[in-house]
Design a protein around this motif. Structure first.
Motif, short mmCIF file in Angstrom:
data_model
loop_
_atom_site.label_atom_id
_atom_site.label_comp_id
_atom_site.label_asym_id
_atom_site.label_seq_id
_atom_site.Cartn_x
_atom_site.Cartn_y
_atom_site.Cartn_z
N ILE A 82 0.87 -1.18 0.00
CA ILE A 82 0.00 0.00 0.00
C ILE A 82 0.90 1.22 0.00
O ILE A 82 1.64 1.45 0.95
CB ILE A 82 -0.92 0.00 1.24
CG1 ILE A 82 -1.91 -1.15 1.15
CG2 ILE A 82 -1.65 1.34 1.35
CD1 ILE A 82 -2.81 -1.28 2.35
N CYS A 83 0.85 2.00 -1.09
CA CYS A 83 1.73 3.17 -1.14
C CYS A 83 0.99 4.46 -0.80
O CYS A 83 1.61 5.51 -0.66
CB CYS A 83 2.42 3.27 -2.50
SG CYS A 83 1.33 3.24 -3.90
N GLY A 84 -0.31 4.37 -0.62
CA GLY A 84 -1.07 5.55 -0.20
C GLY A 84 -2.48 5.19 0.17
O GLY A 84 -3.09 4.32 -0.46
N ILE A 85 -3.00 5.84 1.21
CA ILE A 85 -4.41 5.63 1.58
C ILE A 85 -4.93 6.95 2.09
O ILE A 85 -4.20 7.72 2.72
CB ILE A 85 -4.57 4.50 2.62
CG1 ILE A 85 -6.05 4.15 2.86
CG2 ILE A 85 -3.89 4.85 3.93
CD1 ILE A 85 -6.28 2.84 3.59
N GLU A 86 -6.19 7.25 1.81
CA GLU A 86 -6.70 8.58 2.16
C GLU A 86 -8.23 8.55 2.27
O GLU A 86 -8.91 8.05 1.38
CB GLU A 86 -6.32 9.57 1.07
CG GLU A 86 -6.77 10.98 1.35
CD GLU A 86 -6.45 11.90 0.19
OE1 GLU A 86 -6.56 11.46 -0.99
OE2 GLU A 86 -6.06 13.04 0.44
N SER A 87 -8.71 9.08 3.35
CA SER A 87 -10.15 9.28 3.49
C SER A 87 -10.41 10.24 4.63
O SER A 87 -9.66 10.28 5.60
CB SER A 87 -10.86 7.96 3.74
OG SER A 87 -12.26 8.18 3.80
N THR B 11 -7.87 14.58 8.00
CA THR B 11 -6.67 14.10 8.69
C THR B 11 -5.81 15.25 9.17
O THR B 11 -4.65 15.07 9.51
CB THR B 11 -5.85 13.19 7.76
OG1 THR B 11 -5.59 13.89 6.55
CG2 THR B 11 -6.59 11.92 7.44
N VAL C 199 0.65 0.83 7.05
CA VAL C 199 -0.78 0.79 6.71
C VAL C 199 -1.33 -0.62 6.95
O VAL C 199 -2.39 -0.79 7.53
CB VAL C 199 -1.03 1.19 5.24
CG1 VAL C 199 -2.52 1.31 4.99
CG2 VAL C 199 -0.33 2.49 4.89
N GLU D 214 -4.85 8.27 6.78
CA GLU D 214 -3.88 8.92 5.90
C GLU D 214 -2.54 8.23 5.98
O GLU D 214 -2.02 7.98 7.07
CB GLU D 214 -3.71 10.37 6.34
CG GLU D 214 -2.75 11.15 5.48
CD GLU D 214 -2.54 12.56 6.01
OE1 GLU D 214 -2.47 12.71 7.25
OE2 GLU D 214 -2.46 13.49 5.21
N SER D 215 -1.99 7.93 4.83
CA SER D 215 -0.61 7.44 4.77
C SER D 215 -0.11 7.54 3.34
O SER D 215 -0.88 7.41 2.40
CB SER D 215 -0.53 5.99 5.25
OG SER D 215 0.82 5.55 5.26
N GLY D 216 1.19 7.75 3.20
CA GLY D 216 1.83 7.74 1.89
C GLY D 216 1.38 8.86 0.98
O GLY D 216 0.97 9.93 1.43
N TYR D 217 1.50 8.61 -0.29
CA TYR D 217 1.22 9.62 -1.32
C TYR D 217 -0.15 9.35 -1.92
O TYR D 217 -0.43 8.25 -2.38
CB TYR D 217 2.30 9.53 -2.40
CG TYR D 217 2.09 10.48 -3.56
CD1 TYR D 217 2.42 11.82 -3.45
CD2 TYR D 217 1.59 10.02 -4.77
CE1 TYR D 217 2.25 12.69 -4.51
CE2 TYR D 217 1.40 10.89 -5.85
CZ TYR D 217 1.74 12.21 -5.71
OH TYR D 217 1.57 13.06 -6.76
N PRO E 167 5.33 3.73 2.98
CA PRO E 167 5.27 4.90 3.87
C PRO E 167 5.90 4.56 5.23
O PRO E 167 5.92 3.40 5.64
CB PRO E 167 3.78 5.16 4.02
CG PRO E 167 3.09 4.36 2.95
CD PRO E 167 4.00 3.22 2.64
#
Lengths: 456, 456
Positions: free
Chosen positions: A300-305, A308, B225, B304-307, B317
């Motif tokens: 997982i290189c990114g997660i967002e919701s 934050t 993550v 939130e994590s990474g790009y 991350p």
């Protein structure tokens, strides 16, 4: 004996200053392919630098960022080397973690810090300056050179394959030579013969059409983050095994010779751990290279919701997104894996959207080829130490376009230091590594020339 | 008969314009408590508005944002009503989803759009203008009024409890009256007697000390993550049940009378679904109110994590963070739940950091009290329709400071429309609802006065 001239030339103070000056110019020019920032300007700058050396260049359009193509041909030469590199760079974020401006190079402790210093501008320029050095010290080139510098490597080389398909005639050669990645953590030079492939996807889960108040609608509106988490758990177990049906099909084992090569690679867990910012690394070398070269990842290189930032915003987010980059090993096929993931998602969470972001096939060149052994010898001469021969590496390069589309052998000889921090804040290249790259390029040209002339 | 004057006064065009003018001023003044943006300036503006009505005010410091305190006392009155509200607002993000500027109110289709329009500035001002209207139409107040307007409700009212503890003497009263939240989705007025509590926490997982290249270090460095996802899965099952040991202890069932009240609340799944942007809502009223009022939540409000920008950044991350807001029901205690979560995390993922972000205790007032019934009657007179009596609601307000710390009954009579979009982009209040709030406040003052005089 004549190769001593190369080393003397590179050792000269005034030449070094001129080399660094050119590298600074290149690093100052942004070329963030993911954000389409400065890419075309950078391509033009690279062309100017090539022209100065006497390389004939042209900018070849693709459906994305253009390819800088170059050649230096003498019809009498019987051997053609195709040099590949990329002039685009990763985004610099997170900016606040950089000690100095990512696009204003700064030297600290013998290293040049800037986005692209190691990946790949420093190495690309070392290749060009190796040619220049050869011309100014030894004279005429004993082999033909072709150059392909692309502008989309950091976004998955999305148009390189179609470019190669379209220009097969133009790209005719005997060997492909790439300088990307880093030397071994022990400092030893490496001849790399394969890379992992890659598949990047995005999963998007939806709840309501808008964010809702987590009190007024808590337990009523589904939360897309939980939806994603529930889905992700069906895709990978706690030990890291991927649970997608058929994911591990088609993975080829290494040959006996390749296995022997792997065993020769030194490994110091403490030193690796420190360099990657993970001192608690406990692993032996065999496990390490096995995991890094032979096993696919599910990262997982990114997660967002949701919210934050500072404090709390008590909402049920309407959308959640996760980006995965999945490294693949020979002979997993990215599109096959993508389809397997799509099937998995449509079974477990049919309302989650799967988006293809990019991919690259894995590849491997036979270590026992004569031309590979010639390069190995040249690297040994340049560095005055035996290089390690690695049948594969953890990262991804679009090497398959040479080995699969052009059916050429392909060797990768990285020039950057192991702790270059590529893709991270404070990316750098040691000045020494940069200069050694110049020397190594000249040696490879010379060795391939001698080998070709012996054959003809 | 005298109460007709109130309705006439509010119906007057010039009065309405003056009311809206004041509301605009209040909405234009930012007061984002989570970002400490404009809070103190807003407190001063509220005080000016109170002073104009004849209310004696003072700004009382807390360890955070100040409380605006006010009173209008006549020693001859035997009953004291304490009016509570908050002048702070949620952050406006995501800004790109607002049709108009969140801090420049705009009227569209009979609604005023702005951050804080419904939550809570429109309702707070309706309370004040209700007092003004009473004074200008009926004359002297039949009860004493005290006002507590705090500036930290949107960040969990972190200092309200200590404020109330410190000023118990000053805050002596017979009933606490709050206007926050919304009318029922059917448009019916509500008398609310309880709220869910809340606990907000952040979980932070660490991998390496810095981001690493997902190719060069994939399978080597742990991904934070995945660490968070693995942990979150141990905290909640796919049906939404919380798996933390003891989480459901201490939940009190409703009394028979309260259960009967719940059954009277109308429910239209289609209409609710449309209003919250989730048309696929399929639930009957009993399940809906049961889930919303009686059951705790375990909501992820941010991760939130990474790009997560354009394209892909192929990194592992170094850090991953998730924010949870957990609604609690009577008689779950936030600190008890927080400790249970900490124990759970230290058992399942000891290196994950748990940070307390804020909390609020749940509360409930007995629906059968005489003073509650008096308010119910006043609301009925104001709206000319029977209000619904709800023993609880989904959201959280710091109601426990009245019911537990001051041991007072507490009624909540919301003035905002159901689809006010509080905490979301395009928050709004219908002008009609705002004006009805003014009328309702005057009626409640009148009814409590008459009831007190009958008793004395």
């Amino acid at each position: 004996m004549s190769m001593e001239k190369v080393k003397d030339f590179v050792a000269s103070n005034s030449n070094q200053l001129a080399f660094l000056d050119q590298l600074y110019s290149l690093l100052r020019q942004k070329s963030i392919s993911a954000q389409n920032d400065g890419v075309e300007e950078c391509a033009k700058l690279v062309m100017e630098m090539m022209n100065e050396i006497g390389i004939t260049t042209k900018l070849i359009d693709t459906d994305g960022h253009p390819v800088v193509y170059g050649e230096l041909i003498n019809p009498e030469n019987t051997f053609t080397l195709l040099i590949y590199g990329h002039y685009d760079v990763q985004p610099p974020e997170p900016l606040e973690k950089w000690v100095s401006n990512p696009f204003e190079p700064e030297i600290r402790d013998g290293r040049i810090y800037a986005r692209g210093a190691g990946d790949n501008k420093g190495q690309l320029l070392a290749q060009l300056l190796g040619v220049k050095t050869y011309l100014e010290t030894i004279g005429e080139l004993p082999i033909n050179l072709k150059f392909v510098f692309e502008g989309e490597e950091e976004i998955g080389s999305i148009h390189l394959a179609s470019f190669v398909e379209k220009h097969k005639e133009l790209l005719k050669a005997d060997l492909v030579y790439t300088s990307d990645g880093s030397l071994h953590e022990s400092g030893s030079p490496i001849v790399l013969l394969g890379v992992r492939g890659m598949l990047a996807i995005e999963l998007e889960a939806k709840g309501a059409d808008r964010d809702n108040h987590s009190g007024n609608k808590g337990n009523i509106v589904p939360n897309p983050v939980w939806k994603l988490i529930d889905l992700l758990q069906t895709m990978r177990d706690k030990e890291g095994n991927v649970l997608i049906e058929g994911f591990y099909d088609n993975i080829l084992p290494l040959s006996d010779y390749e296995t022997e090569l792997l065993k020769k690679i030194p490994f110091d867990a403490k030193s690796v751990g420190e360099k990657i910012g993970y001192p608690q690394l406990h692993m032996n070398g065999e496990t390490y290279y096995q995991k890094l070269i032979m096993e696919p990842t599910f990262n997982i290189c990114g997660i967002e919701s949701g919210y934050t930032g500072e404090g709390v915003k008590t909402i049920i987010p309407s959308t959640a997104r996760v980006k995965l980059d999945i490294r693949l090993v020979v002979d997993q096929d990215p599109m096959d894996i993508f389809n397997k993931i799509k099937s998995h998602v449509s079974e477990h969470a049919p309302d989650v959207k799967v988006t293809y972001l990019g991919s690259m096939q894995p590849s491997r060149t036979n270590a026992e080829l004569k031309v590979v052994q010639t390069v190995v010898h040249a690297v040994q001469q340049a560095y005055e130490t035996e290089p390690l021969i690695q049948p594969g590496m953890g990262g991804s390069l679009p090497n398959y376009v040479w080995t699969k589309l052009l059916e050429l052998p392909s060797v990768i000889v990285p020039y950057a230091n192991f702790d270059q921090g590529n893709h991270s804040p404070n990316e750098n290249i040691k000045i020494k590594n940069f200069l050694n790259g110049v020397i190594c390029t000249a040696h490879v040209i010379d060795a391939l020339g001698k080998s070709a002339n012996r054959n003809s």
